[in-house]
Design a protein around this motif. Structure first.
Motif, short mmCIF file in Angstrom:
data_model
loop_
_atom_site.label_atom_id
_atom_site.label_comp_id
_atom_site.label_asym_id
_atom_site.label_seq_id
_atom_site.Cartn_x
_atom_site.Cartn_y
_atom_site.Cartn_z
N VAL A 217 -6.54 -2.38 -1.63
CA VAL A 217 -6.98 -1.66 -0.44
C VAL A 217 -7.47 -0.28 -0.85
O VAL A 217 -6.76 0.46 -1.55
CB VAL A 217 -5.83 -1.52 0.58
CG1 VAL A 217 -6.28 -0.69 1.78
CG2 VAL A 217 -5.36 -2.90 1.03
N LYS B 30 -2.23 0.47 3.49
CA LYS B 30 -2.01 -0.79 2.76
C LYS B 30 -1.03 -1.71 3.48
O LYS B 30 -1.26 -2.92 3.60
CB LYS B 30 -1.52 -0.45 1.35
CG LYS B 30 -0.87 -1.56 0.58
CD LYS B 30 -0.24 -1.05 -0.69
CE LYS B 30 0.76 0.05 -0.43
NZ LYS B 30 1.94 -0.42 0.36
N ASP C 254 3.85 -6.81 0.00
CA ASP C 254 3.38 -5.43 0.13
C ASP C 254 4.04 -4.60 -0.96
O ASP C 254 5.26 -4.48 -1.01
CB ASP C 254 3.75 -4.89 1.52
CG ASP C 254 3.22 -3.49 1.75
OD1 ASP C 254 2.13 -3.18 1.21
OD2 ASP C 254 3.88 -2.70 2.44
N SER D 22 -2.75 -0.40 -3.54
CA SER D 22 -3.81 0.58 -3.35
C SER D 22 -3.66 1.62 -4.45
O SER D 22 -2.77 1.53 -5.30
CB SER D 22 -3.71 1.23 -1.96
OG SER D 22 -2.46 1.89 -1.81
#
Length: 228
Positions: free
Chosen positions: A148, A23, A125, A16
């Motif tokens: 995101v 996120k 992530d 993001s």
């Protein structure tokens, strides 16, 4: 439908522009959906500065990705399972003073290839790319980037600058998740469901009125983008 040129789309990095855009929650929920489709899925926390995955999954974070990169033990030693079948976790482990060096290392590249061979999907992530450059280290090593955008959090400038960084990395941007939309304009979650599933049949005039109202709500969402 959003495959890179080589056709493979197994490894995804999620990023993001800023930090409070949920996120990590998007990453976690995406893996649950994929696992429930009877796919073998791995999610790992590559935010070695402020890890969050272990909190969402409610699992320990004693060791994880940092140890998998730094130590000679097999990466499978750091796998954890949760309450969802087919879903495996690798948490961040202890924080690192130099995450970029770790994520950009040959060992990390080897691990990504090993995960690609062993799983149907690998979701990584990563930290916000608009804040620190950690995600850029992985951009070309994964098949796709999922971006995101928290509508109530990120400005247009922050989003635009972050997308430029990704494009300059020559990665494949699969798409954007518009998150944190004002509930007042949540047309699909409320108006669509109520109108098409819960309401009795109406005449054409009522349908026209509903369509006009819906367009107004969608216009409101677009105005939110423009204001920011």
């Amino acid at each position: 439908y959003l495959r890179p040129a080589d056709g493979q789309n197994k490894t995804w990095a999620v990023t993001s522009s800023t930090s409070p855009e949920a996120k990590s929650t998007i990453s976690y929920n995406l893996t649950i959906v994929l696992a429930e489709l009877d796919l073998k899925v791995l999610i790992l926390d590559a935010d070695l500065r402020k890890p969050r995955l272990h909190k969402l999954a409610k699992i320990p974070n004693d060791s994880g990705l940092m140890q998998a990169i730094n130590q000679e033990q097999p990466w499978t030693d750091y796998i954890q399972s949760g309450s969802v079948d087919n879903l495996h976790f690798i948490t961040a482990g202890s924080t690192s003073p130099n995450p970029i060096a770790l994520l950009n290392s040959d060992k990390m590249k080897q691990l990504i290839r090993a995960w690609q061979a062993d799983y149907d999907y690998v979701i990584i992530d990563t930290p916000p790319i608009g804040v620190i450059a950690d995600a850029k280290s992985l951009a070309k090593e994964v098949d796709s980037i999922l971006f995101v955008a928290g509508i109530e959090k990120a400005s247009r400038k922050a989003i635009s600058n972050s997308v430029d960084v990704l494009r300059n990395s020559q990665c494949h941007i699969a798409g954007v998740v518009a998150n944190m939309v004002d509930p007042e304009f949540d047309y699909y979650a409320h108006s669509y469901h109520d109108s098409y599933y819960n309401q009795p049949h109406r005449d054409d005039r009522d349908v026209d009125d509903h369509d006009s109202n819906s367009k107004g709500k969608i216009k409101g969402v677009l105005q939110q983008f423009r204001r920011r």
